[in-house]
Design a protein around this motif. Structure first.
Motif, PDB file in Angstrom:
ATOM      1  N   SER A 296       0.799  -1.234   0.000  1.00 14.00           N
ATOM      2  CA  SER A 296       0.000   0.000   0.000  1.00 14.00           C
ATOM      3  C   SER A 296       0.827   1.277   0.000  1.00 14.00           C
ATOM      4  O   SER A 296       0.310   2.338  -0.309  1.00 14.00           O
ATOM      5  CB  SER A 296      -0.920   0.003   1.218  1.00 14.00           C
ATOM      6  N   PHE A 297       2.112   1.188   0.366  1.00 12.66           N
ATOM      7  CA  PHE A 297       2.950   2.386   0.441  1.00 12.66           C
ATOM      8  C   PHE A 297       4.009   2.371  -0.650  1.00 12.66           C
ATOM      9  O   PHE A 297       4.696   1.367  -0.827  1.00 12.66           O
ATOM     10  CB  PHE A 297       3.651   2.484   1.793  1.00 12.66           C
ATOM     11  N   PRO A 298       4.153   3.513  -1.346  1.00 14.85           N
ATOM     12  CA  PRO A 298       3.259   4.671  -1.359  1.00 14.85           C
ATOM     13  C   PRO A 298       2.048   4.378  -2.227  1.00 14.85           C
ATOM     14  O   PRO A 298       2.007   3.332  -2.885  1.00 14.85           O
ATOM     15  CB  PRO A 298       4.124   5.754  -1.985  1.00 14.85           C
ATOM     16  N   SER A 299       1.094   5.293  -2.253  1.00  9.60           N
ATOM     17  CA  SER A 299      -0.016   5.139  -3.190  1.00  9.60           C
ATOM     18  C   SER A 299       0.538   5.324  -4.598  1.00  9.60           C
ATOM     19  O   SER A 299       0.833   6.440  -5.021  1.00  9.60           O
ATOM     20  CB  SER A 299      -1.099   6.181  -2.912  1.00  9.60           C
ATOM     21  N   SER A 300       0.720   4.211  -5.310  1.00  5.48           N
ATOM     22  CA  SER A 300       1.295   4.289  -6.654  1.00  5.48           C
ATOM     23  C   SER A 300       0.388   5.061  -7.600  1.00  5.48           C
ATOM     24  O   SER A 300       0.858   5.728  -8.526  1.00  5.48           O
ATOM     25  CB  SER A 300       1.568   2.883  -7.204  1.00  5.48           C
TER      26      SER A 300
END
Length: 217
Positions: A136-140
């Motif tokens: 989930s990290f980062p929001s691609s």
């Protein structure tokens, strides 16, 4: 401070803040609040924002379509570079801005692949058609839209001489960025820190890109 130094300073600050954020997400206030009990850093902050908005798949779909618009925008610039290459018969004769844009896109793809394999944290929910948590990290999605539309706004300012059209097109770019960032947060498919990470990485990359295309002007 000259403009050149400000761009590099902005990129450096963005990079530093990204590294700090990653460290905080990995090490501070971690708790099993993620999907299937996955551990998430800055858990109180992330849980508060998640509870504030909940999950809204309509906004997820809206931002997905805005992502498609961003990809199509990138495709337009890719075709522009290909046309220049064919006409000018030399890669070195393709506009500096377009060549640098290709490099920028490659970096974004590389970062996407990196964070898919080096997982910082997981989504707050299990996505439809999946049975296990996803990175989930980062929001691609945030990173992709911010970088493509942000760089598009820079190039529109250089290539479109008609002032009213220039302003309209750049405004569209900024609106897509704004709606995507807010919409992705409201959708509830990412933690707040995922969105923030996507923004910080985008600021870093766009500052470096602006420095590259303005070098020597």
């Amino acid at each position: 401070m000259c403009m050149k130094h400000r761009k590099l300073l902005t990129a450096g600050i963005g990079l530093l803040l990204t590294v700090i954020l990653i460290a905080l997400v990995r090490l501070v206030d971690a708790a099993p609040i993620g999907a299937q009990g996955t551990s998430i850093g800055l858990s109180h902050l992330n849980q508060f924002v998640f509870d504030l908005f909940g999950v809204n798949m309509l906004w997820y779909n809206i931002t997905d379509w805005l992502g498609v618009a961003a990809v199509l925008t990138g495709f337009v610039f890719a075709v522009t570079g290909l046309v220049q290459l064919i006409k000018r018969r030399s890669l070195l004769k393709v506009d500096r801005e377009i060549l640098a844009l290709g490099g920028l896109y490659i970096v974004v793809i590389g970062l996407y692949l990196f964070f898919e394999n080096v997982i910082i944290n997981y989504r707050p929910i299990i996505m439809p058609d999946n049975t296990s948590p996803e990175a989930s990290f980062p929001s691609s999605h945030t990173m992709l839209v911010c970088v493509i539309m942000g760089s598009a706004a820079m190039l529109i300012n250089r290539y479109i001489r008609n002032k009213p059209l220039n302003r309209i097109l750049r405004a569209v770019c900024y609106v897509i960025i704004g709606v995507t960032v807010v919409g992705r947060l409201i959708a509830g498919v990412h933690w707040f820190t995922d969105i923030l990470g996507g923004i910080l990485i985008s600021v870093t990359l766009l500052s470096l890109y602006e420095e590259v295309i303005s070098h020597g002007k």
